[in-house]
Design an enzyme around this catalytic site. Structure first.
Site, short mmCIF file in Angstrom:
data_model
loop_
_atom_site.label_atom_id
_atom_site.label_comp_id
_atom_site.label_asym_id
_atom_site.label_seq_id
_atom_site.Cartn_x
_atom_site.Cartn_y
_atom_site.Cartn_z
N CYS A 89 36.57 -9.89 -146.98
CA CYS A 89 36.27 -10.79 -148.10
C CYS A 89 36.29 -10.08 -149.46
O CYS A 89 36.87 -10.58 -150.42
CB CYS A 89 34.90 -11.44 -147.88
SG CYS A 89 33.62 -10.29 -147.35
N HIS A 117 30.68 -13.40 -153.70
CA HIS A 117 30.68 -11.97 -153.97
C HIS A 117 31.12 -11.74 -155.43
O HIS A 117 32.07 -12.36 -155.89
CB HIS A 117 31.70 -11.25 -153.07
CG HIS A 117 31.29 -11.15 -151.64
ND1 HIS A 117 30.08 -11.57 -151.15
CD2 HIS A 117 31.96 -10.63 -150.57
CE1 HIS A 117 30.02 -11.33 -149.84
NE2 HIS A 117 31.15 -10.76 -149.47
#
Lengths: 345, 345
Positions: free
Chosen positions: A132, A252
């Site tokens: 990710c 994130h």
């Protein structure tokens, strides 16, 4: 008149945090499905999941589950991928693997569609979805790499707990309630369910994601370093990373410093980012607008802001990159790859 | 037989988050006080504060408040320092200023005792305490700078809300409760009470601390860049910074990348840090031990971990530096300076 090819699709890890998002995206994108098979561990088998108004029952994933499957999306952990993907490939399925199992396998393309979609055709039955934190970074940096060349990336991450799964989300919310009530956090999951020592995440930051490797970097940091070089197709690119878990649910964030190989104008950099596929430039200091996880959550795009030249190095550039780790960082990147396979571009 | 010189001390901003810690430290350290005067804005004047078993009443800070004061510790904002410090100096007080008002004034030493205590003697009535995020970084980097030389620092911060004062702490806790209850966060304070746009801090990160400057960096980032060069006494040192607020109450964390000018062995670097004054090396990957804000909160030391060589650059070094922003980052550094003035070393 037109015809559309329809595909038999299997989702392995259908009951997990990423699997849930994959199903949502297949539904939203109206993916050309002939059939949809939901697979999981024996423990979650029998779970009912609604899809396009029908109720589907999750089955236990077994080697023979992949008979007749055209495309299989795996996000049930590296061990499951290693155990089942060879069988799925044997049955003729193209496997899109969201785990770490095949990413660095030289035979397996590691694909972020905005960066290296051309690699898809090299596949021998498996296409790996990167980590990710790597995906959103390379998606944002690719247009700069192509235009100016890039010699070095130094990244520090601010990673959401959903990257460690649904249990980690519950753990952070539980700990937050406990700490607000004046109680101990009693950490039980993070930094990783599989590691012996647990740390508080509520109102804290943990500078460890995944286990440590011998060189002092964590596996998460090594993933960012290795995968970035593979996806960019450039072994000379110098990458260093520090990966940190923060008390955020989804999204994130990354503080990224890059050194470009040629001179740049900051306005040209911003224009390149604005025009790049999948990237949204959100950079208005006067209006205090920049990407943040609560804003990026639930969106497929990667958001970039705080774009500025390093005042000490004319070829140094600072950027702030935020994306939903379960979407572009996992499910959406995987579904994008599935669409490239299924739908003539 | 021995004699001890006692000092008339004033604390300006006595009711604030940093002032509270200064009083606690003066008490704990048994600072040689002849008298202690607590000063604040008119609004907080009249507040009673216990000190060594006595109740002291906070008075409004005025130009004439500093008559007879030997040492004045200021942490009531830059405007208060600018307005009152010239009067305090005129009255003969040595002023230790915890605000941004005089830090870059060439006549004013900017002091972190572990780094440049020798500069104290240059003072003309004012000694500036650096910004919290700068202090812990230079304290940790100084032994490496001295031993190996240092050409570049690239830092990304994870800063606690207490750096924005008691109101920001309350704001984050209130927002956390609201979000956990399924309500809107209704942001009201951060990124800064003085800026028009507010953002959620609960379960989020905000890549803005203080206002933006024309070059795209925030004032907090520019403080780290300029102050680091001044404290290290090295204008050639290249520094770039990205400052980010995270939902943590006490304790700033920093992901720091440095380039050293000569070769190093990683064990020597760890030994230098272990032996450095005010620094605690906490670096045990096998035991999952590294500094974290919940651990550093309430402690005067600066904690360093995640010490590792950049695998792409043999003179590149990654570190993770954590300290309590109200203590070493503010109150403790100021009281350390006061001790150097008051107590023969």
């Amino acid at each position: 008149m037109s015809t559309q090819t329809l595909f038999n699709v299997a989702v392995v890890g259908a009951t997990g945090a990423v699997g849930e998002q994959i199903l949502k995206l297949l539904e939203e994108r109206n993916f050309p499905l002939a059939s949809l098979k939901l697979l999981s561990s024996a423990r979650s088998a029998g779970t009912k999941i609604a899809f396009k108004g029908k109720e589907l029952t999750v089955e236990e994933a077994k080697p023979e589950s992949f008979k007749g499957v055209d495309i299989a999306l795996f996000s049930a952990g590296g061990d499951v991928s290693k155990a089942l993907i060879p069988h799925a490939v044997e049955h003729g399925a193209v496997c899109i693997d969201n785990t770490n199992a095949y990413r660095m396998d030289p035979e397996t393309p590691l694909v972020v569609p905005e960066v290296n979609i051309d690699k898809i055709s090299d596949h021998k039955g498996i296409i790996a979805n990167p980590n990710c934190s790597t995906i959103q970074m390379v998606a944002a940096l690719k247009p700069l790499y192509d235009r100016y060349g890039m010699s070095r990336i130094i990244v520090s991450t601010y990673q959401a707990v959903s990257g460690a799964g649904a249990k980690a989300i519950n753990e952070m919310l539980r700990q937050s309630r406990e700490v607000l009530a004046g109680n101990d956090a009693n950490p039980d999951i993070l930094p990783s369910a599989s590691l012996p020592v647990k740390h508080q995440i509520a109102f804290n930051v943990i500078p460890q994601i995944d286990k440590f490797t011998d060189n002092g970097f964590t596996l998460e940091e090594m993933k960012m370093i290795r995968e970035t070089k593979k996806i960019m197709g450039d072994d000379t690119l110098e990458v260093t990373a520090t990966c940190v878990r923060v008390p955020v649910v989804y999204g994130h964030s990354e503080s990224v410093y890059v050194e470009l190989k040629s001179d740049f104008e900051i306005e040209d950099v911003k224009n390149l980012l604005s025009d790049a596929p999948g990237i949204v430039l959100l950079d208005d200091p006067a209006g205090q607008q920049y990407p943040m996880p609560v804003f990026a959550a639930g969106k497929n795009e990667t958001f970039v802001g705080r774009v500025r030249r390093d005042i000490s190095n004319p070829r140094g550039l600072n950027l702030w990159i935020v994306s939903d780790n379960l979407l572009k960082g996992a499910a959406w990147n995987a579904v994008q790859i599935a669409e490239y396979i299924a739908i003539p571009q």
